[in-house]
Design a protein around this motif. Structure first.
Motif, PDB file in Angstrom:
ATOM      1  N   SER A   1      51.536  37.987  33.925  1.00 45.94           N
ATOM      2  CA  SER A   1      50.079  37.812  33.886  1.00 45.94           C
ATOM      3  C   SER A   1      49.509  39.017  33.140  1.00 45.94           C
ATOM      4  O   SER A   1      49.159  40.028  33.749  1.00 45.94           O
TER       5      SER A   1
ATOM      6  N   GLN B   1      45.672  37.821  33.487  1.00 47.97           N
ATOM      7  CA  GLN B   1      45.606  36.381  33.267  1.00 47.97           C
ATOM      8  C   GLN B   1      46.828  35.627  33.807  1.00 47.97           C
ATOM      9  O   GLN B   1      47.804  35.446  33.098  1.00 47.97           O
ATOM     10  N   PRO B   2      46.761  35.138  35.040  1.00 46.74           N
ATOM     11  CA  PRO B   2      47.855  34.290  35.517  1.00 46.74           C
ATOM     12  C   PRO B   2      47.822  32.938  34.801  1.00 46.74           C
ATOM     13  O   PRO B   2      46.783  32.527  34.279  1.00 46.74           O
ATOM     14  N   SER B   3      48.955  32.252  34.788  1.00 44.48           N
ATOM     15  CA  SER B   3      49.058  30.930  34.172  1.00 44.48           C
ATOM     16  C   SER B   3      49.238  29.862  35.245  1.00 44.48           C
ATOM     17  O   SER B   3      49.734  30.135  36.336  1.00 44.48           O
ATOM     18  N   VAL B   4      48.861  28.641  34.899  1.00 46.76           N
ATOM     19  CA  VAL B   4      48.985  27.513  35.820  1.00 46.76           C
ATOM     20  C   VAL B   4      50.463  27.200  36.081  1.00 46.76           C
ATOM     21  O   VAL B   4      50.859  27.025  37.234  1.00 46.76           O
ATOM     22  N   LYS B   5      51.261  27.106  35.044  1.00 45.72           N
ATOM     23  CA  LYS B   5      52.706  26.809  35.153  1.00 45.72           C
ATOM     24  C   LYS B   5      52.980  25.571  36.005  1.00 45.72           C
ATOM     25  O   LYS B   5      53.895  25.553  36.833  1.00 45.72           O
TER      26      LYS B   5
ATOM     27  N   GLU C   1      45.141  26.706  30.722  1.00 45.76           N
ATOM     28  CA  GLU C   1      46.435  27.154  31.244  1.00 45.76           C
ATOM     29  C   GLU C   1      46.375  28.573  31.784  1.00 45.76           C
ATOM     30  O   GLU C   1      46.868  28.866  32.860  1.00 45.76           O
ATOM     31  N   ARG C   2      45.790  29.477  31.025  1.00 46.13           N
ATOM     32  CA  ARG C   2      45.763  30.898  31.405  1.00 46.13           C
ATOM     33  C   ARG C   2      44.347  31.247  31.862  1.00 46.13           C
ATOM     34  O   ARG C   2      43.382  30.977  31.154  1.00 46.13           O
ATOM     35  N   PHE C   3      44.230  31.848  33.060  1.00 46.74           N
ATOM     36  CA  PHE C   3      42.937  32.259  33.590  1.00 46.74           C
ATOM     37  C   PHE C   3      42.186  33.077  32.541  1.00 46.74           C
ATOM     38  O   PHE C   3      42.735  34.018  31.965  1.00 46.74           O
ATOM     39  N   THR C   4      40.932  32.698  32.275  1.00 49.65           N
ATOM     40  CA  THR C   4      40.158  33.327  31.213  1.00 49.65           C
ATOM     41  C   THR C   4      38.741  33.632  31.679  1.00 49.65           C
ATOM     42  O   THR C   4      38.081  32.782  32.284  1.00 49.65           O
TER      43      THR C   4
ATOM     44  N   TRP D   1      39.936  28.362  34.866  1.00 54.24           N
ATOM     45  CA  TRP D   1      41.373  28.288  35.110  1.00 54.24           C
ATOM     46  C   TRP D   1      41.688  26.900  35.629  1.00 54.24           C
ATOM     47  O   TRP D   1      40.945  26.351  36.462  1.00 54.24           O
TER      48      TRP D   1
END
Length: 186
Positions: free
Chosen positions: A45, A65-69, A160-163, A176
């Motif tokens: 992240s 920025q974590p991702s949903v994955k 996908e990526r927290f923004t 997100w």
């Protein structure tokens, strides 16, 4: 008598010198044990920044920025009704160079931890006086400088990526997965 005094003095000097040599040996560490600073950009992240200038006031948001994955995010990974660090890794920080109003409520100039409490129909955005902390593990509600309520929206396109974005108009948007929330800075 002189010989006894000389030997006693020599023994005393040896005793005083011995701890110094011993201490020097135990505190010396090889250069190879020093770790270089962590490159945060290589984290799963990675760090990101959102900034704007709103009416002459600098606004700066630093977050990870974590991702949903493939995971279900709000209501599952980030439970409804629980304080969230609003990102990953260290708590997100929110800095304003001058006193501002967030959705019409006063917030003094400074740097804050930006937390949130996600909800299905309403979110609470929190500006906490303790800016530097890891996650929300030591979050203390007594340190809140301001809380504002906002309504989440469902995004047309998943993110996908927290923004987080900040516009010079004062609009701050967080997106997100399929959820978006926003607040205004004036």
């Amino acid at each position: 008598m002189k010989r006894i005094l000389f030997l006693a003095g020599a023994c005393a000097m040896l005793l005083l010198a011995a701890p110094t040599r011993s201490h020097a040996q135990t505190t010396t560490t090889p250069a190879t044990t020093t770790k270089p600073p962590q490159d945060k950009s290589k984290r799963p992240s990675p760090p990101a920044t959102a900034s704007a200038t709103v009416g002459g006031t600098k606004v700066m948001i630093e977050y990870s920025q974590p991702s949903v994955k493939g995971r279900e995010i709000f209501g599952v990974l980030e439970p409804y009704g629980k304080v969230w660090r609003t990102g990953a890794n260290e708590a997100t920080t929110f800095m304003v160079s001058k006193d501002v109003k967030i959705n019409g409520q006063a917030l003094p100039a400074g740097t804050y931890g930006l937390f949130s409490i996600p909800g299905k129909d309403e979110w609470t955005i929190i500006f906490n006086k303790t800016a530097k902390q890891w996650g929300a593990y030591e979050y203390d509600e007594k340190q809140d400088a301001l809380r504002v309520k906002v309504k989440p929206t469902t995004l047309k396109q998943p993110v996908e990526r927290f923004t987080i974005t900040a516009a010079n108009s004062g609009k701050v948007t967080m997106q997100w997965a399929t959820t978006g929330v926003e607040f205004t800075v004036k």
